[in-house]
Write a protein that holds these residues in place. Structure first.
Motif, PDB file in Angstrom:
ATOM      1  N   GLU A   1     -28.024  -0.522   8.581  1.00 52.16           N
ATOM      2  CA  GLU A   1     -26.951  -1.600   8.963  1.00 52.16           C
ATOM      3  C   GLU A   1     -26.682  -1.710  10.457  1.00 52.16           C
ATOM      4  OE1 GLU A   1     -26.310   0.954   6.828  1.00 52.16           O
ATOM      5  OE2 GLU A   1     -26.508   0.057   4.838  1.00 52.16           O
ATOM      6  N   ILE A   2     -26.782  -0.614  11.336  1.00 48.10           N
ATOM      7  CA  ILE A   2     -26.714  -0.674  12.625  1.00 48.10           C
ATOM      8  C   ILE A   2     -27.656  -1.768  13.290  1.00 48.10           C
ATOM      9  CG2 ILE A   2     -26.513   0.738  14.778  1.00 48.10           C
ATOM     10  CD1 ILE A   2     -25.214   2.955  13.335  1.00 48.10           C
ATOM     11  N   GLN A   3     -27.022  -2.476  14.085  1.00 49.10           N
ATOM     12  CA  GLN A   3     -27.779  -3.325  14.838  1.00 49.10           C
ATOM     13  C   GLN A   3     -28.575  -2.418  16.207  1.00 49.10           C
ATOM     14  OE1 GLN A   3     -25.926  -7.305  15.353  1.00 49.10           O
ATOM     15  NE2 GLN A   3     -24.553  -6.493  13.980  1.00 49.10           N
ATOM     16  N   ILE A   4     -29.825  -2.904  16.413  1.00 50.74           N
ATOM     17  CA  ILE A   4     -30.421  -2.189  17.550  1.00 50.74           C
ATOM     18  C   ILE A   4     -30.871  -3.225  18.392  1.00 50.74           C
ATOM     19  CG2 ILE A   4     -32.145  -0.716  18.264  1.00 50.74           C
ATOM     20  CD1 ILE A   4     -30.008   0.825  16.525  1.00 50.74           C
ATOM     21  N   GLU A   5     -30.056  -3.329  19.639  1.00 51.43           N
ATOM     22  CA  GLU A   5     -30.403  -4.476  20.333  1.00 51.43           C
ATOM     23  C   GLU A   5     -31.810  -4.129  21.394  1.00 51.43           C
ATOM     24  OE1 GLU A   5     -30.228  -8.289  22.496  1.00 51.43           O
ATOM     25  OE2 GLU A   5     -29.230  -7.495  20.672  1.00 51.43           O
ATOM     26  N   ALA A   6     -31.931  -3.225  22.012  1.00 52.58           N
ATOM     27  CA  ALA A   6     -32.922  -2.730  22.698  1.00 52.58           C
ATOM     28  C   ALA A   6     -33.743  -3.696  23.402  1.00 52.58           C
ATOM     29  CB  ALA A   6     -33.734  -1.827  21.766  1.00 52.58           C
ATOM     30  N   SER A   7     -33.058  -4.624  24.261  1.00 56.53           N
ATOM     31  CA  SER A   7     -33.934  -5.689  24.852  1.00 56.53           C
ATOM     32  C   SER A   7     -35.086  -5.438  25.761  1.00 56.53           C
ATOM     33  CB  SER A   7     -32.826  -6.677  25.627  1.00 56.53           C
ATOM     34  OG  SER A   7     -31.710  -6.949  25.045  1.00 56.53           O
ATOM     35  N   TYR A   8     -35.222  -4.348  26.184  1.00 52.86           N
ATOM     36  CA  TYR A   8     -36.514  -3.771  27.060  1.00 52.86           C
ATOM     37  C   TYR A   8     -37.628  -3.600  26.139  1.00 52.86           C
ATOM     38  CZ  TYR A   8     -33.175  -3.355  30.819  1.00 52.86           C
ATOM     39  OH  TYR A   8     -31.946  -3.569  31.710  1.00 52.86           O
ATOM     40  N   ALA A   9     -37.546  -3.631  24.872  1.00 55.01           N
ATOM     41  CA  ALA A   9     -38.609  -3.800  24.032  1.00 55.01           C
ATOM     42  C   ALA A   9     -38.801  -4.915  23.241  1.00 55.01           C
ATOM     43  CB  ALA A   9     -38.273  -2.758  22.744  1.00 55.01           C
ATOM     44  N   THR A  10     -38.417  -5.958  23.976  1.00 54.33           N
ATOM     45  CA  THR A  10     -38.650  -7.544  23.513  1.00 54.33           C
ATOM     46  C   THR A  10     -39.054  -8.339  25.012  1.00 54.33           C
ATOM     47  OG1 THR A  10     -36.450  -8.317  23.694  1.00 54.33           O
ATOM     48  CG2 THR A  10     -37.241  -7.146  21.688  1.00 54.33           C
ATOM     49  N   THR A  11     -39.150  -9.411  24.728  1.00 51.42           N
ATOM     50  CA  THR A  11     -39.301 -10.427  26.242  1.00 51.42           C
ATOM     51  C   THR A  11     -37.887 -10.914  26.567  1.00 51.42           C
ATOM     52  OG1 THR A  11     -39.670 -12.299  24.500  1.00 51.42           O
ATOM     53  CG2 THR A  11     -41.570 -11.032  25.689  1.00 51.42           C
TER      54      THR A  11
ATOM     55  N   LYS B   1     -17.243   2.006   7.882  1.00 50.24           N
ATOM     56  CA  LYS B   1     -16.025   1.707   7.912  1.00 50.24           C
ATOM     57  C   LYS B   1     -15.705   0.435   8.584  1.00 50.24           C
ATOM     58  CE  LYS B   1     -14.020   6.437   7.928  1.00 50.24           C
ATOM     59  NZ  LYS B   1     -13.764   7.646   8.758  1.00 50.24           N
ATOM     60  N   ALA B   2     -16.505   0.082   9.641  1.00 54.60           N
ATOM     61  CA  ALA B   2     -16.717  -1.171  10.287  1.00 54.60           C
ATOM     62  C   ALA B   2     -17.061  -2.458   9.484  1.00 54.60           C
ATOM     63  CB  ALA B   2     -17.601  -1.263  11.662  1.00 54.60           C
ATOM     64  N   LEU B   3     -17.971  -2.052   8.792  1.00 54.44           N
ATOM     65  CA  LEU B   3     -18.632  -2.962   7.777  1.00 54.44           C
ATOM     66  C   LEU B   3     -17.613  -3.670   6.789  1.00 54.44           C
ATOM     67  CD1 LEU B   3     -22.255  -1.877   6.929  1.00 54.44           C
ATOM     68  CD2 LEU B   3     -21.525  -4.003   8.314  1.00 54.44           C
ATOM     69  N   LYS B   4     -16.701  -2.638   6.124  1.00 52.92           N
ATOM     70  CA  LYS B   4     -15.674  -2.899   5.375  1.00 52.92           C
ATOM     71  C   LYS B   4     -14.598  -3.567   5.786  1.00 52.92           C
ATOM     72  CE  LYS B   4     -16.297   1.356   2.353  1.00 52.92           C
ATOM     73  NZ  LYS B   4     -15.513   2.672   2.236  1.00 52.92           N
ATOM     74  N   GLN B   5     -14.565  -3.866   7.226  1.00 54.64           N
ATOM     75  CA  GLN B   5     -13.528  -4.591   7.867  1.00 54.64           C
ATOM     76  C   GLN B   5     -14.153  -5.906   8.421  1.00 54.64           C
ATOM     77  OE1 GLN B   5     -11.189  -2.306  10.641  1.00 54.64           O
ATOM     78  NE2 GLN B   5     -11.041  -0.685   9.486  1.00 54.64           N
ATOM     79  N   GLY B   6     -15.622  -6.235   8.179  1.00 53.48           N
ATOM     80  CA  GLY B   6     -16.120  -7.556   8.542  1.00 53.48           C
ATOM     81  C   GLY B   6     -16.686  -7.269  10.168  1.00 53.48           C
ATOM     82  N   TYR B   7     -16.813  -6.070  10.132  1.00 62.98           N
ATOM     83  CA  TYR B   7     -17.372  -5.615  11.816  1.00 62.98           C
ATOM     84  C   TYR B   7     -18.876  -4.920  11.783  1.00 62.98           C
ATOM     85  CZ  TYR B   7     -12.772  -7.026  13.313  1.00 62.98           C
ATOM     86  OH  TYR B   7     -11.942  -7.734  13.740  1.00 62.98           O
ATOM     87  N   SER B   8     -19.546  -4.775  12.801  1.00 66.51           N
ATOM     88  CA  SER B   8     -20.632  -3.990  12.652  1.00 66.51           C
ATOM     89  C   SER B   8     -21.125  -3.360  14.253  1.00 66.51           C
ATOM     90  CB  SER B   8     -21.842  -4.765  12.489  1.00 66.51           C
ATOM     91  OG  SER B   8     -23.001  -4.086  12.425  1.00 66.51           O
ATOM     92  N   LEU B   9     -21.412  -2.305  14.246  1.00 67.38           N
ATOM     93  CA  LEU B   9     -21.952  -1.772  15.599  1.00 67.38           C
ATOM     94  C   LEU B   9     -23.307  -2.230  16.061  1.00 67.38           C
ATOM     95  CD1 LEU B   9     -21.327   2.171  14.849  1.00 67.38           C
ATOM     96  CD2 LEU B   9     -19.517   0.551  15.843  1.00 67.38           C
TER      97      LEU B   9
END
Length: 81
Positions: A21-31, A63-71
């Motif tokens: 469920e954790i979002q990985i941005e890692a922009s350098y692995a994309t354009t 815990k964050a997801l239960k409150q409507g947030y995500s890392l």
């Protein structure tokens, strides 16, 4: 070629392997970064961490997801070179 997982220290783990469920941005692995291309050495949108703190971070994510947030992890993977 060799898989990235085989070259990772055994005490480390991909965050998404234990907490998808954790979002990985890692922009350098994309354009989608200031260079306009994938940066040499960034072969995957992965974030690796030591297993114990990764498990703790996953607990925080739940815990964050239960409150409507995500890392969102912006950069955790660093090529050796």
């Amino acid at each position: 070629g060799t898989s990235m997982a085989s070259s990772i220290h055994p005490d480390f783990i991909s965050l998404t392997d234990i907490c998808p469920e954790i979002q990985i941005e890692a922009s350098y692995a994309t354009t989608n970064n200031f260079t306009g291309g994938i940066v040499n050495g960034y072969k995957a949108r992965k974030a690796y961490m030591a297993k114990v703190p990764a498990a703790k971070l996953c607990d925080i994510q739940k815990k964050a997801l239960k409150q409507g947030y995500s890392l969102k992890i912006f950069d955790g993977y660093r090529p050796v070179k």
